[in-house]
Motif scaffolding. Structure first.
Motif, short mmCIF file in Angstrom:
data_model
loop_
_atom_site.label_atom_id
_atom_site.label_comp_id
_atom_site.label_asym_id
_atom_site.label_seq_id
_atom_site.Cartn_x
_atom_site.Cartn_y
_atom_site.Cartn_z
N THR A 37 -8.75 -4.91 -1.71
CA THR A 37 -7.96 -5.97 -2.31
C THR A 37 -6.75 -5.33 -2.96
O THR A 37 -6.87 -4.68 -4.00
CB THR A 37 -8.80 -6.74 -3.36
N PRO A 38 -5.58 -5.48 -2.35
CA PRO A 38 -4.38 -4.87 -2.92
C PRO A 38 -3.99 -5.50 -4.25
O PRO A 38 -4.29 -6.67 -4.50
CB PRO A 38 -3.30 -5.13 -1.86
N CYS A 39 -3.35 -4.70 -5.07
CA CYS A 39 -2.85 -5.19 -6.35
C CYS A 39 -1.32 -5.10 -6.34
O CYS A 39 -0.74 -4.55 -5.40
CB CYS A 39 -3.45 -4.39 -7.50
N PRO A 40 -0.66 -5.61 -7.33
CA PRO A 40 0.81 -5.58 -7.34
C PRO A 40 1.41 -4.17 -7.19
O PRO A 40 2.48 -4.01 -6.62
CB PRO A 40 1.17 -6.19 -8.70
N ASP A 41 0.70 -3.14 -7.66
CA ASP A 41 1.20 -1.77 -7.51
C ASP A 41 1.23 -1.31 -6.06
O ASP A 41 1.82 -0.28 -5.74
CB ASP A 41 0.33 -0.80 -8.31
N HIS A 42 0.57 -2.02 -5.17
CA HIS A 42 0.50 -1.65 -3.75
C HIS A 42 1.60 -2.31 -2.91
O HIS A 42 1.60 -2.17 -1.69
CB HIS A 42 -0.87 -2.02 -3.18
N MET A 43 2.50 -3.01 -3.55
CA MET A 43 3.54 -3.73 -2.82
C MET A 43 4.72 -2.81 -2.50
O MET A 43 5.06 -1.92 -3.28
CB MET A 43 4.06 -4.91 -3.63
N GLY A 44 5.31 -3.06 -1.32
CA GLY A 44 6.57 -2.41 -0.97
C GLY A 44 7.68 -3.37 -1.38
O GLY A 44 8.26 -3.26 -2.44
N ASP A 47 5.83 -9.31 -2.46
CA ASP A 47 4.71 -9.98 -1.79
C ASP A 47 4.34 -9.37 -0.44
O ASP A 47 3.73 -10.04 0.40
CB ASP A 47 4.99 -11.48 -1.63
N VAL A 48 4.70 -8.11 -0.20
CA VAL A 48 4.36 -7.42 1.05
C VAL A 48 3.65 -6.11 0.70
O VAL A 48 4.21 -5.28 -0.02
CB VAL A 48 5.61 -7.13 1.90
N GLN A 87 -1.44 -10.38 3.06
CA GLN A 87 -1.88 -10.63 1.70
C GLN A 87 -2.08 -12.13 1.56
O GLN A 87 -1.24 -12.92 1.97
CB GLN A 87 -0.86 -10.16 0.69
N THR A 88 -3.21 -12.50 1.00
CA THR A 88 -3.44 -13.93 0.75
C THR A 88 -3.28 -14.20 -0.72
O THR A 88 -3.60 -13.38 -1.56
CB THR A 88 -4.85 -14.36 1.22
N SER A 89 -2.76 -15.36 -1.03
CA SER A 89 -2.55 -15.73 -2.44
C SER A 89 -3.70 -16.55 -2.94
O SER A 89 -4.33 -17.26 -2.27
CB SER A 89 -1.26 -16.51 -2.59
#
Length: 89
Positions: A37-44, A47-48, A87-89
């Motif tokens: 489960t990715p977290c915001p720190d995993h974003m490039g 929302d990607v 990523q699902t919201s």
């Protein structure tokens, strides 16, 4: 399913790596799976999920698949289909 071993300092599965993902992998000899489960720190981008991070998780799965099922190709699914990773919201 049985839990696969891990290296304590590994970025993907290590418990002792403070920056790591701490994922656990399991296999029944036919498939290898984990939950991520990715977290915001995993974003490039906004929302990607960063592609390099996804590639790292996929690399770990492919290595374990090859070890659990010698002679099999980790790059081909049973039906040949490729599923997107979103990523699902």
């Amino acid at each position: 399913m049985r839990e696969l071993p891990h290296t304590h300092s590994c970025f993907v599965c290590g418990e002792a790596n403070p920056l790591g993902l701490k994922l656990r992998f399991e296999s029944d000899g036919q498939i290898v799976r984990t939950r991520f489960t990715p977290c915001p720190d995993h974003m490039g981008f906004k929302d990607v999920i960063h592609g390099g991070l996804l590639a790292t998780v996929l690399d770990e799965i492919m290595v374990w698949f090859a070890r659990c099922k010698p002679g099999a190709s980790p790059l081909r699914g049973n039906d040949g289909a490729v599923s997107p990773v979103c990523q699902t919201s």
